[in-house]
Design a protein around this motif. Structure first.
Motif, short mmCIF file in Angstrom:
data_model
loop_
_atom_site.label_atom_id
_atom_site.label_comp_id
_atom_site.label_asym_id
_atom_site.label_seq_id
_atom_site.Cartn_x
_atom_site.Cartn_y
_atom_site.Cartn_z
N SER A 189 79.30 -1.85 51.73
CA SER A 189 79.18 -3.33 52.35
C SER A 189 78.88 -3.32 53.77
CB SER A 189 80.43 -4.31 51.96
OG SER A 189 81.28 -4.08 52.72
N GLN A 228 80.49 -0.91 56.57
CA GLN A 228 79.38 -0.39 57.45
C GLN A 228 79.88 -0.61 58.99
OE1 GLN A 228 75.23 -0.20 57.06
NE2 GLN A 228 75.32 -1.10 55.05
N LYS A 238 80.95 8.15 50.80
CA LYS A 238 79.83 7.39 50.49
C LYS A 238 78.68 7.23 51.57
CE LYS A 238 82.19 4.21 47.07
NZ LYS A 238 82.38 2.79 46.60
N LEU A 239 77.68 7.15 51.29
CA LEU A 239 76.46 6.94 52.14
C LEU A 239 76.38 5.60 52.70
CD1 LEU A 239 73.66 9.16 50.28
CD2 LEU A 239 75.08 9.82 52.46
N PRO A 240 76.01 5.38 53.96
CA PRO A 240 75.71 3.69 54.27
C PRO A 240 75.27 2.68 53.27
CG PRO A 240 75.22 5.36 56.12
CD PRO A 240 75.47 6.35 54.91
N ARG A 241 74.24 3.32 52.52
CA ARG A 241 73.75 2.33 51.54
C ARG A 241 74.58 1.91 50.70
NH1 ARG A 241 71.99 5.52 47.32
NH2 ARG A 241 71.87 7.71 47.82
N GLN A 242 75.58 2.90 50.23
CA GLN A 242 76.62 2.46 49.16
C GLN A 242 77.83 1.63 49.55
OE1 GLN A 242 77.05 6.65 48.46
NE2 GLN A 242 76.56 6.45 46.38
N PRO A 276 71.58 7.47 57.75
CA PRO A 276 71.41 7.36 56.47
C PRO A 276 71.86 8.46 55.43
CG PRO A 276 69.41 7.04 57.28
CD PRO A 276 70.22 7.11 58.26
N THR A 277 71.64 9.66 56.05
CA THR A 277 71.69 10.93 54.95
C THR A 277 73.34 11.52 55.23
OG1 THR A 277 70.94 12.15 57.05
CG2 THR A 277 69.47 11.31 55.09
#
Length: 235
Positions: free
Chosen positions: A149, A153, A143-147, A102-103
């Motif tokens: 779709s 991912q 972009k980070l994974p949480r950003q 995630p980071t």
């Protein structure tokens, strides 16, 4: 194809798990050969042993007994360190849950196998970006994974599996979370980007929408291979 070569040989693979005083046998002496240059599906009901089998093929889970040859190497005769090196050099794994860090950015996630193999970070990230570009998501690289779709991912996970140009690509339910159109696109990408005469792709799937793309389908029931063919029985 007349030039197919055996990439993977499974010989009498047994896998047992112990839970307290109980021992559960998940795989029952599996014998199989899988060819280079083919897209092989592994299908069957939940609990039939599919994920256990591909984890053993990919060098992630040791069999209780039996041997696994991948590109001529008996992988479970290797030391732990040598097995890790063999995986880094030869195997890409696409997990059902993506398992992105995630980071890290999308490009950094894609570059993880290269960094693990000793490549400098900047060079590895550039190669990660190039692979994301191949998968048509270069604009998401920072972009980070949480950003991202779910479909984006998934593509990052595919990029990570392919970035080090592995000869074996193993996928666990790569279309499970995708709609029909996106799932078909992912499978087309896997065929186009991953499949070559010297490369082997194995996919665990329940998704009958993509069965027609397989070169070969192995069906599992209760830890045994019960069917081996171009299509499923009754298809």
């Amino acid at each position: 194809m007349s030039d197919l070569k055996t990439a993977i040989t499974l010989h009498k693979i047994v896998k047992e798990f112990s839970t307290g005083s109980q021992t559960i046998r998940v795989l029952h002496g599996i014998d199989a050969e899988i060819q280079s240059g083919e897209l092989t599906y592994l299908v069957g009901e939940s609990g039939s042993g599919k994920t256990t089998m591909i984890s053993i093929i990919a060098g992630i889970l040791y069999p209780t007994s039996g041997s696994v040859s991948v590109f001529g190497q008996d992988i479970y005769s290797l030391s732990d360190d040598d097995l890790v090196r063999f995986r880094l050099q030869n195997i890409g794994f696409i997990f059902q849950q993506y398992n992105l860090i995630p980071t890290l950015t999308a490009a950094e996630n894609a570059a993880v196998p290269l960094v693990a193999a000793g490549m400098g970070r900047d060079q590895a990230v550039k190669k990660g970006e190039a692979m994301l570009d191949n998968l048509n998501i270069a604009d998401q690289a920072r972009k980070l994974p949480r950003q991202l779709s779910g479909g984006q991912q998934q593509r990052v996970a595919i990029a990570r599996a392919l970035v080090h140009e592995p000869r074996l690509v193993v996928c666990d339910e790569p279309t499970a979370a995708l709609d029909a159109k996106s799932g078909r696109r992912v499978m087309d990408l896997l065929r186009e980007v991953a499949l070559a005469a010297d490369r082997t792709v194995i996919i665990v799937t329940h998704d009958n929408r993509i069965f027609d793309l397989a070169d070969r389908i192995l069906m599992m029931e209760d830890g045994r291979i019960t069917h081996d063919g171009k299509t499923l029985p009754d298809h």
